[in-house]
Design a protein around this motif. Sequence first.
Motif, mmCIF file in Angstrom:
data_model
loop_
_atom_site.group_PDB
_atom_site.id
_atom_site.type_symbol
_atom_site.label_atom_id
_atom_site.label_comp_id
_atom_site.label_asym_id
_atom_site.label_seq_id
_atom_site.Cartn_x
_atom_site.Cartn_y
_atom_site.Cartn_z
ATOM 1 N N MET A 156 -7.062 -9.613 19.914
ATOM 2 C CA MET A 156 -7.016 -11.042 20.220
ATOM 3 C C MET A 156 -6.650 -11.832 18.975
ATOM 4 O O MET A 156 -7.443 -12.651 18.469
ATOM 5 C CB MET A 156 -8.357 -11.495 20.800
ATOM 6 C CG MET A 156 -8.640 -10.936 22.173
ATOM 7 S SD MET A 156 -7.414 -11.443 23.407
ATOM 8 C CE MET A 156 -7.756 -13.182 23.496
ATOM 9 N N TYR A 157 -5.465 -11.590 18.460
ATOM 10 C CA TYR A 157 -4.960 -12.280 17.277
ATOM 11 C C TYR A 157 -3.925 -13.310 17.717
ATOM 12 O O TYR A 157 -2.881 -12.956 18.265
ATOM 13 C CB TYR A 157 -4.306 -11.292 16.309
ATOM 14 C CG TYR A 157 -5.249 -10.360 15.588
ATOM 15 C CD1 TYR A 157 -6.631 -10.548 15.633
ATOM 16 C CD2 TYR A 157 -4.764 -9.282 14.867
ATOM 17 C CE1 TYR A 157 -7.484 -9.692 14.971
ATOM 18 C CE2 TYR A 157 -5.613 -8.421 14.193
ATOM 19 C CZ TYR A 157 -6.977 -8.622 14.253
ATOM 20 O OH TYR A 157 -7.829 -7.777 13.597
ATOM 21 N N THR A 161 -0.628 -12.435 11.442
ATOM 22 C CA THR A 161 -0.862 -12.527 10.000
ATOM 23 C C THR A 161 -1.897 -11.496 9.584
ATOM 24 O O THR A 161 -2.405 -10.735 10.412
ATOM 25 C CB THR A 161 -1.365 -13.932 9.634
ATOM 26 O OG1 THR A 161 -2.607 -14.166 10.315
ATOM 27 C CG2 THR A 161 -0.357 -15.008 10.041
ATOM 28 N N ASP A 162 -2.251 -11.491 8.312
ATOM 29 C CA ASP A 162 -3.240 -10.535 7.821
ATOM 30 C C ASP A 162 -4.621 -10.769 8.402
ATOM 31 O O ASP A 162 -5.418 -9.843 8.532
ATOM 32 C CB ASP A 162 -3.291 -10.563 6.291
ATOM 33 C CG ASP A 162 -3.485 -11.962 5.731
ATOM 34 O OD1 ASP A 162 -3.202 -12.960 6.441
ATOM 35 O OD2 ASP A 162 -3.912 -12.072 4.569
ATOM 36 N N THR A 163 -4.914 -12.013 8.775
ATOM 37 C CA THR A 163 -6.244 -12.353 9.290
ATOM 38 C C THR A 163 -6.258 -12.710 10.767
ATOM 39 O O THR A 163 -7.329 -12.847 11.352
ATOM 40 C CB THR A 163 -6.811 -13.557 8.516
ATOM 41 O OG1 THR A 163 -5.973 -14.695 8.750
ATOM 42 C CG2 THR A 163 -6.882 -13.271 7.022
ATOM 43 N N ASN A 171 -0.288 -17.503 4.372
ATOM 44 C CA ASN A 171 0.137 -16.328 5.135
ATOM 45 C C ASN A 171 1.171 -16.652 6.212
ATOM 46 O O ASN A 171 1.535 -15.778 7.005
ATOM 47 C CB ASN A 171 -1.061 -15.590 5.744
ATOM 48 C CG ASN A 171 -1.862 -16.451 6.705
ATOM 49 O OD1 ASN A 171 -1.468 -17.572 7.045
ATOM 50 N ND2 ASN A 171 -2.995 -15.927 7.151
ATOM 51 N N MET A 172 1.651 -17.908 6.224
ATOM 52 C CA MET A 172 2.713 -18.284 7.158
ATOM 53 C C MET A 172 3.395 -19.544 6.645
ATOM 54 O O MET A 172 2.759 -20.377 5.986
ATOM 55 C CB MET A 172 2.160 -18.518 8.569
ATOM 56 C CG MET A 172 3.218 -18.429 9.659
ATOM 57 S SD MET A 172 2.484 -18.329 11.313
ATOM 58 C CE MET A 172 2.019 -20.035 11.583
ATOM 59 N N HIS A 192 7.841 -11.897 2.688
ATOM 60 C CA HIS A 192 7.357 -12.938 1.774
ATOM 61 C C HIS A 192 5.845 -13.145 1.886
ATOM 62 O O HIS A 192 5.167 -13.306 0.877
ATOM 63 C CB HIS A 192 8.086 -14.245 2.065
ATOM 64 C CG HIS A 192 7.697 -15.382 1.169
ATOM 65 N ND1 HIS A 192 8.228 -15.533 -0.095
ATOM 66 C CD2 HIS A 192 6.816 -16.410 1.338
ATOM 67 C CE1 HIS A 192 7.704 -16.616 -0.657
ATOM 68 N NE2 HIS A 192 6.845 -17.154 0.193
ATOM 69 N N PHE A 193 5.337 -13.153 3.110
ATOM 70 C CA PHE A 193 3.907 -13.359 3.340
ATOM 71 C C PHE A 193 3.223 -12.027 3.657
ATOM 72 O O PHE A 193 3.893 -11.035 3.958
ATOM 73 C CB PHE A 193 3.700 -14.346 4.490
ATOM 74 C CG PHE A 193 4.104 -15.760 4.153
ATOM 75 C CD1 PHE A 193 3.354 -16.516 3.255
ATOM 76 C CD2 PHE A 193 5.235 -16.339 4.717
ATOM 77 C CE1 PHE A 193 3.715 -17.817 2.931
ATOM 78 C CE2 PHE A 193 5.611 -17.639 4.406
ATOM 79 C CZ PHE A 193 4.844 -18.376 3.501
ATOM 80 N N PRO A 194 1.883 -11.972 3.598
ATOM 81 C CA PRO A 194 1.183 -10.707 3.857
ATOM 82 C C PRO A 194 1.476 -10.151 5.252
ATOM 83 O O PRO A 194 1.745 -10.901 6.196
ATOM 84 C CB PRO A 194 -0.301 -11.089 3.728
ATOM 85 C CG PRO A 194 -0.304 -12.309 2.857
ATOM 86 C CD PRO A 194 0.949 -13.054 3.197
#
Length: 286
Positions: A156-157, A161-163, A171-172, A192-194
């Motif tokens: 349920m993301y 992103t990483d989190t 992260n965005m 570029h982002f995680p």
Amino acid sequence: MNPSLKAIALLSTALLTACTSTEDKVKDLLQRHMDAFVFVEGGSFMMGNPGLGWALGADAYPAHKVTLDSFSIQKYEVTQGDMDLFMEVTGYTSNYELYKQTRDMAPDRFSKELPAVVTWDDAMAFCNWIGISTKKTIGLPTEAQWEYAARSRGKMYRFATDTGEAVADINMAPASKLDLINPKSLPHPPGHFPANPLGLYDMSGNAIEWVSDNYQPDFYLYSPEYNPKGPAKGKEHDPAQTNIHPQKVLRGGRFYDFWGNTTVSRMSGPKNLLGLDTGFRCMKKD
């Protein structure tokens, strides 16, 4: 040595060197792309908008159970540089009628390190070429595969992103204004982002990515559970516009958007048109 023979010898050496250099570049490209595949173990998840305040278009409803076989998907979006090399060595030309004019209008967007600007057919041709060259079954992911991977095997993301959350410039990409006549905002180079927990980059908020499915706004109402591949036909435009092809699905949000970059958002576009916000990554059957 006769001057004429010397000139021919020098030219032959130059051509051989150029050929070898191109072959090396192609080998490097193929190796990089095969190394970039991330294995995604199959399973079941609830695809689509679950509610919970994830306000999006009606075509992301209803949430519905999907079960997928295992597959692999590339961790990065394909770059313009790799797309250009593919076009150079194969002689492939984009099926977008205004391709050259678009490149001339927005040269910065076609920088080699940025996500490739392509039509659906261009993206599929590139992935198929990688597959033929490596004797693997490679194409575009289905939108079910794309969402399952973006949500780290269906968790349920809301964001890939990483989190699972979105923080501007951390992260965005933040929201920015896109001027389609003279673009001032650009996507980031891939990575570029995680990455998300599966190790996949830019599946929220960089280039919106072509997937293999035809687009119908009500498909989620009747999607099959096992390995759905989209409806048989894509939504048509005005029948009078005979040069506009049926619509395909795009996923992943855009670099000038922010809250619209959720993992369940869907967009559509005619398969023979390209936008400066488009991109893609390949999928491999395991």
